[in-house]
Design an enzyme around this catalytic site. Structure first.
Site, PDB file in Angstrom:
ATOM      1  N   HIS A 170       0.841  -1.204   0.000  1.00  0.00           N
ATOM      2  CA  HIS A 170       0.000   0.000   0.000  1.00  0.00           C
ATOM      3  C   HIS A 170       0.871   1.247   0.000  1.00  0.00           C
ATOM      4  CE1 HIS A 170      -3.253  -2.747   1.822  1.00  0.00           C
ATOM      5  NE2 HIS A 170      -3.459  -2.581   0.524  1.00  0.00           N
ATOM      6  N   GLU A 173       1.800   3.673   3.009  1.00  0.00           N
ATOM      7  CA  GLU A 173       2.359   3.082   4.226  1.00  0.00           C
ATOM      8  C   GLU A 173       3.885   3.128   4.166  1.00  0.00           C
ATOM      9  OE1 GLU A 173       0.204  -0.674   4.412  1.00  0.00           O
ATOM     10  OE2 GLU A 173      -1.691   0.395   4.228  1.00  0.00           O
ATOM     11  N   HIS A 297       2.804  -3.699   6.817  1.00  0.00           N
ATOM     12  CA  HIS A 297       1.808  -2.681   6.489  1.00  0.00           C
ATOM     13  C   HIS A 297       1.821  -1.660   7.629  1.00  0.00           C
ATOM     14  CE1 HIS A 297      -0.656  -4.534   3.151  1.00  0.00           C
ATOM     15  NE2 HIS A 297       0.045  -5.584   3.524  1.00  0.00           N
ATOM     16  N   GLU A 371       1.169  -5.002  11.053  1.00  0.00           N
ATOM     17  CA  GLU A 371       0.752  -3.606  10.930  1.00  0.00           C
ATOM     18  C   GLU A 371       1.604  -2.816  11.910  1.00  0.00           C
ATOM     19  OE1 GLU A 371      -1.561  -2.342   8.868  1.00  0.00           O
ATOM     20  OE2 GLU A 371      -2.961  -3.963   8.380  1.00  0.00           O
TER      21      GLU A 371
HETATM   22  O1  0X9 Z   1      -6.588  -4.148   4.567  1.00  0.00           O
HETATM   23  C1  0X9 Z   1      -5.433  -4.568   4.405  1.00  0.00           C
HETATM   24  O2  0X9 Z   1      -4.998  -4.947   3.329  1.00  0.00           O
HETATM   25  C2  0X9 Z   1      -4.478  -4.606   5.605  1.00  0.00           C
HETATM   26  N1  0X9 Z   1      -4.641  -3.435   6.406  1.00  0.00           N
HETATM   27  S1  0X9 Z   1      -4.166  -1.961   5.837  1.00  0.00           S
HETATM   28  O3  0X9 Z   1      -4.678  -0.943   6.753  1.00  0.00           O
HETATM   29  N2  0X9 Z   1      -2.584  -1.881   5.891  1.00  0.00           N
HETATM   30  O4  0X9 Z   1      -4.620  -1.793   4.505  1.00  0.00           O
HETATM   31  C3  0X9 Z   1      -4.816  -5.805   6.472  1.00  0.00           C
HETATM   32  C4  0X9 Z   1      -4.527  -7.114   5.859  1.00  0.00           C
HETATM   33  C5  0X9 Z   1      -4.715  -8.236   6.816  1.00  0.00           C
HETATM   34  N3  0X9 Z   1      -5.971  -8.887   6.670  1.00  0.00           N
HETATM   35  C6  0X9 Z   1      -7.080  -8.608   7.434  1.00  0.00           C
HETATM   36  N4  0X9 Z   1      -7.029  -7.742   8.388  1.00  0.00           N
HETATM   37  N5  0X9 Z   1      -8.186  -9.291   7.180  1.00  0.00           N
HETATM   38 ZN    ZN Z   2      -1.572  -1.891   4.084  1.00  0.00          ZN
END
Ligand code: 0X9
Ligand code: ZN
Ligand code: CA
Ligand code: CA
Ligand code: CA
Length: 438
Positions: A170, A173, A297, A371
């Site tokens: 992303h 980030e 992330h 994260e």
């Molecule tokens: O939404 C995502 O891709 C990840 N969070 S972010 O805020 N960096 O975009 C999380 C991916 C992990 N999977 C889940 N939380 N289901």
């Molecule tokens: Zn992310």
């Protein structure tokens, strides 16, 4: 926010249980074209609290001031809220030109694509026996996706545990580029002096791809700080596919964990692996035999593991949990920051087509989404101060070393025939049983 979802808000209970705050927010979708000035606002808690609801594009912090990318509407918002600011555009001649090759520039200590390329090449040059730089794919805007392999006898493919670290699926980030890059640097620079590092590097093959989404990162640096996706021009004229919804395990499983709408912040793309960035990661994964991986992330300060597409636990819940708990303990010991941990969907929100579901689904290896800090948007959200880069790396280091060590001690423990089974899965039989919506 048109079709954009705010998944974190849908699981308030789990959020409370894990002590997460309002992290994982997916903010404003499109890049307002008129933003071409930079202003600064004094960084005080009081002003930060007043700035936050305005949803402005904060670029970075420097000498006690927050720098913000603005257009006329943003200036109007600042004026109306009587927030004092200084026009700083003259300090950033690079804003509308090519990115600087030098460290510094408008992204401060963070790496741009060219800065990372330069630094990865420098590591390879300084440690030719231990570091080799691979191009694992080419993006839509013709940038290279790099992976640095680190091992003794790096030119050879030795029968050793292989571990993968990824950053920046992303764009916004930025900290997620720095942590894996600094890990590479640390392994190489401490090889000679630290016996633990030497053992890790000798007995494993570590692959580090700090920048999966270079097109997105450049866009985030130069035009729109909160850009998330890659820079695919979609059929409807909107831009970007969410790379962490484009992997091939349970892709498009439902419309809650990803979106079929191209303008959405969590658009899954026209097909699984439709994007060069996810294909690059897939191809590397097929060619190697990883024992474990981490994809970095931000933000939320948590360690997540599969599944993301369903709240049903995997058959390796116990292992995933105990490794995550061990990592969290090691991390807390460094700066006192506690990383929560748990299965992705159950701890935060549903996703489908994410990297770790795919990697675990096709290979069964532990696959973690870390994260990075902060815990919430009030703590800075996607916007980490430059002085936080090193402490965040330092606290993630023991977890990375732990996972490498675990992979080394587990190497060879897998039953014979696993390689063949895995090859089958990778050839496209990695399907989730159940619904596949279009
Ligand atoms: O939404 C995502 O891709 C990840 N969070 S972010 O805020 N960096 O975009 C999380 C991916 C992990 N999977 C889940 N939380 N289901
Ligand atoms: Zn992310
Ligand atoms: Ca920089
Ligand atoms: Ca090998
Ligand atoms: Ca070796």
């Amino acid at each position: 926010m048109n079709a954009v979802r705010e998944p974190a808000k849908r699981r308030a209970l789990a959020v409370a249980i894990f002590g997460f705050s309002c992290g994982l927010l997916l903010s404003s979708p499109a890049a307002p074209p008129e933003k071409k000035d930079i202003v600064s606002v004094e960084r005080t808690p009081r002003l930060a609290a007043r700035l936050q609801p305005l949803g402005l594009d904060q670029l970075f912090e420097w000498e006690g001031r927050v720098y913000i990318l603005v257009g006329p509407r943003d200036i109007w918002k600042l004026d109306r809220n009587r927030i004092p600011y200084l026009l700083e555009s003259h300090k950033f001649p690079a804003l509308n030109s090519r990115p600087s090759l030098l460290q510094g520039g408008i992204n401060g200590d963070y790496h741009s694509y060219l800065e990372l390329e330069t630094d990865l090449q420098a590591l390879e040059r300084s440690y030719p026996q231990m570091a080799r730089l691979f191009t694992i794919g080419i993006t839509l805007e013709n940038r290279r996706i790099y992976a640095l392999k680190i091992s003794d006898n790096v030119a050879l493919d030795e029968e050793e545990a292989e571990v993968l670290f990824l950053g920046c699926h992303h764009a916004r980030e930025w900290i997620s580029v720095e942590v894996p890059f600094l890990l590479a640097k640390y392994l190489l620079e401490n090889y000679a002096s630290d016996a633990g590092v030497r053992r890790a590097v000798n007995e494993s093959e570590v692959w580090i791809a700090p920048l999966v989404n270079p097109d997105g990162l450049e866009y985030s640096i130069r035009f729109y700080r909160y850009w998330r996706k890659n820079r695919r021009l979609n059929a409807d004229g909107s831009y970007g596919v969410d790379l962490n919804r484009n992997y091939g395990y349970g892709w498009a499983y439902d419309n809650g964990g990803s979106s079929p709408e191209p303008a959405s912040e969590v658009y899954r793309g026209s097909a699984a692996f439709s994007e060069p960035e996810t294909r690059a990661v897939r191809d590397l994964f097929e060619q190697r035999e990883f024992q474990a991986l981490v994809t970095y992330h931000s933000y939320s300060q948590v360690i997540l593991y599969p599944w993301g597409y369903t709240t049903t636990p995997t058959d390796k819940e116990g292992l995933h949990r105990s490794l995550a708990a061990a990592m969290s303990t090691l991390m807390a010991a460094v700066n006192g920051r506690v990383y929560g941990f748990g299965p992705s969907a159950a701890s935060s929100y549903l996703t489908n087509g994410d990297m770790t579901d795919w990697a675990f689904g096709v290979s069964g290896i532990p696959a973690y989404t870390i994260e990075l800090p902060p815990v919430d948007q009030l703590g800075g959200g996607f916007f980490n101060a430059e002085r936080d880069i090193d402490p965040i790396f330092r606290e993630n280091l023991p977890a990375a070393l732990f996972l490498i060590d675990w992979s080394i001690s587990n190497f060879g423990a897998s039953p014979l025939g696993l390689r063949e089974a895995r090859a089958d899965l990778l050839r496209g039989r990695g399907k989730v049983p159940g619904r596949h919506l279009r």
